[in-house]
Design an enzyme around this catalytic site. Structure first.
Site, PDB file in Angstrom:
ATOM      1  N   GLY A   1     106.786 -25.283  27.271  1.00 19.46           N
ATOM      2  CA  GLY A   1     107.563 -25.429  26.041  1.00 19.46           C
ATOM      3  C   GLY A   1     106.764 -25.649  24.772  1.00 19.46           C
ATOM      4  N   SER A   2     105.496 -25.222  24.754  1.00 13.83           N
ATOM      5  CA  SER A   2     104.738 -25.434  23.511  1.00 13.83           C
ATOM      6  C   SER A   2     105.294 -24.577  22.377  1.00 13.83           C
ATOM      7  CB  SER A   2     103.240 -25.184  23.719  1.00 13.83           C
ATOM      8  OG  SER A   2     102.973 -23.838  23.993  1.00 13.83           O
ATOM      9  N   ASN A   3     105.767 -23.376  22.700  1.00 15.46           N
ATOM     10  CA  ASN A   3     106.404 -22.564  21.660  1.00 15.46           C
ATOM     11  C   ASN A   3     107.724 -23.179  21.221  1.00 15.46           C
ATOM     12  OD1 ASN A   3     105.096 -19.791  20.941  1.00 15.46           O
ATOM     13  ND2 ASN A   3     104.684 -20.099  23.124  1.00 15.46           N
TER      14      ASN A   3
ATOM     15  N   ILE B   1     118.550 -12.314  31.611  1.00 12.78           N
ATOM     16  CA  ILE B   1     119.711 -12.716  30.804  1.00 12.78           C
ATOM     17  C   ILE B   1     120.936 -11.942  31.305  1.00 12.78           C
ATOM     18  CG2 ILE B   1     120.690 -12.726  28.472  1.00 12.78           C
ATOM     19  CD1 ILE B   1     118.355 -14.639  28.765  1.00 12.78           C
TER      20      ILE B   1
ATOM     21  N   ASN C   1     112.673 -12.232  22.364  1.00 18.46           N
ATOM     22  CA  ASN C   1     111.685 -12.787  23.297  1.00 18.46           C
ATOM     23  C   ASN C   1     110.294 -12.596  22.697  1.00 18.46           C
ATOM     24  OD1 ASN C   1     110.612 -13.781  25.800  1.00 18.46           O
ATOM     25  ND2 ASN C   1     110.164 -11.672  26.404  1.00 18.46           N
TER      26      ASN C   1
ATOM     27  N   HIS D   1     106.392 -11.826  24.108  1.00 18.90           N
ATOM     28  CA  HIS D   1     105.605 -11.484  25.289  1.00 18.90           C
ATOM     29  C   HIS D   1     104.119 -11.555  24.912  1.00 18.90           C
ATOM     30  CE1 HIS D   1     104.979  -9.806  29.249  1.00 18.90           C
ATOM     31  NE2 HIS D   1     104.004  -9.097  28.710  1.00 18.90           N
TER      32      HIS D   1
ATOM     33  N   GLU E   1     101.070 -16.743  18.755  1.00 15.08           N
ATOM     34  CA  GLU E   1     102.479 -17.101  19.001  1.00 15.08           C
ATOM     35  C   GLU E   1     102.932 -18.205  18.045  1.00 15.08           C
ATOM     36  OE1 GLU E   1     102.745 -16.024  23.745  1.00 15.08           O
ATOM     37  OE2 GLU E   1     102.480 -18.107  23.167  1.00 15.08           O
TER      38      GLU E   1
HETATM   39  C1  GRF Z   1     104.031 -17.782  26.116  1.00 16.56           C
HETATM   40  O1  GRF Z   1     102.751 -17.264  26.312  1.00 16.56           O
HETATM   41  C2  GRF Z   1     105.010 -16.691  25.829  1.00 16.56           C
HETATM   42  O2  GRF Z   1     104.438 -15.585  25.221  1.00 16.56           O
HETATM   43  C3  GRF Z   1     105.471 -16.303  27.209  1.00 16.56           C
HETATM   44  O3  GRF Z   1     105.500 -17.506  27.923  1.00 16.56           O
HETATM   45  C4  GRF Z   1     104.559 -18.409  27.384  1.00 16.56           C
HETATM   46  C5  GRF Z   1     105.266 -19.717  27.151  1.00 16.56           C
HETATM   47  O4  GRF Z   1     104.374 -20.759  26.847  1.00 16.56           O
HETATM   48  N1  GRF Z   1     106.713 -15.583  27.140  1.00 16.56           N
HETATM   49  P1  GRF Z   1     104.940 -22.170  26.415  1.00 16.56           P
HETATM   50  O5  GRF Z   1     105.879 -22.656  27.520  1.00 16.56           O
HETATM   51  O6  GRF Z   1     105.670 -21.986  25.123  1.00 16.56           O
HETATM   52  O7  GRF Z   1     103.762 -23.060  26.259  1.00 16.56           O
END
Ligand code: GRF
Length: 189
Positions: free
Chosen positions: A13-15, A89, A103, A105, A175
């Site tokens: 969940g870092s994003n 989904i 999404n 990727h 990201e």
């Molecule tokens: C990211 O690299 C994203 O591109 C992919 O999954 C990863 C998620 O990383 N779809 P995090 O859980 O947000 O750290």
């Protein structure tokens, strides 16, 4: 009116955290809901300090009359952001949120995408193929993994000395930098 974003995430969940932080006090949108399909996903503890409702949605919750659809309605969700979400989904959601689910990727699609291509596997394949660059692809979600219309791509160099972890670190930086900005651009139109 600010748009309400739901984040779906299965991993660390870092994003998700980065997007939540970005949209605090944003005039276009706010993160109003976080859903994970894994009860032990790191994202759940990671975002627990924010004042955002968080739910675990297991198998039956994704049916057309299941919990996920009710939650999206309850929290007036306008837009769904997948951030490391490893589940297909369902069709009802795709229909209800046509062109409103995106999404990210961790490769330059169409390269290194599709079923089974996620996380470290992507970066390992990039290094094994001796690619000179990698990057991110932000795209709409449709019924096929990683095949929806591409919204945005950004690249980073891959050096001959780079390990998959090195590539992952560069891709993560892209990201964090671009995903929130692209979401904001889509929601401010
Ligand atoms: C990211 O690299 C994203 O591109 C992919 O999954 C990863 C998620 O990383 N779809 P995090 O859980 O947000 O750290």
């Amino acid at each position: 009116m600010r748009k309400n974003i739901a984040i779906f995430a299965s991993g660390s969940g870092s994003n998700a955290e980065n997007i939540i932080r970005y949209f605090r006090d944003n005039k276009h949108a706010v993160v109003a809901l976080v859903i994970s399909n894994k009860s032990d996903a790191g994202v759940l503890t990671r975002v627990s300090s924010f004042d955002i409702p968080t739910f675990v949605a297991l198998k039956d919750d994704w049916t057309p009359d299941g919990q996920v659809i009710s939650l999206l309605n309850k929290y007036n969700i306008d837009f769904i952001v997948l951030a490391g979400f490893l589940r297909r989904i369902p069709e009802t959601l795709l229909n209800n949120y046509s062109n409103k689910i995106i999404n990210i990727h961790p490769s330059l699609l169409p390269k290194y995408g599709g079923k089974g291509m996620y996380g470290d596997k992507v970066h390992q394949a990039v290094v094994a193929a001796e690619e000179k660059e990698s990057g991110i692809t932000i795209h709409y979600v449709n019924e096929h993994y990683d095949e929806g219309g591409i919204i945005y791509q950004a690249t980073c160099p891959v050096l001959t000395s780079d390990t998959p972890d090195d590539v992952a670190a560069k891709v993560h930086q892209l990201e964090y930098k671009y995903y929130p900005v692209v979401i904001e651009e889509l929601l401010s139109r």
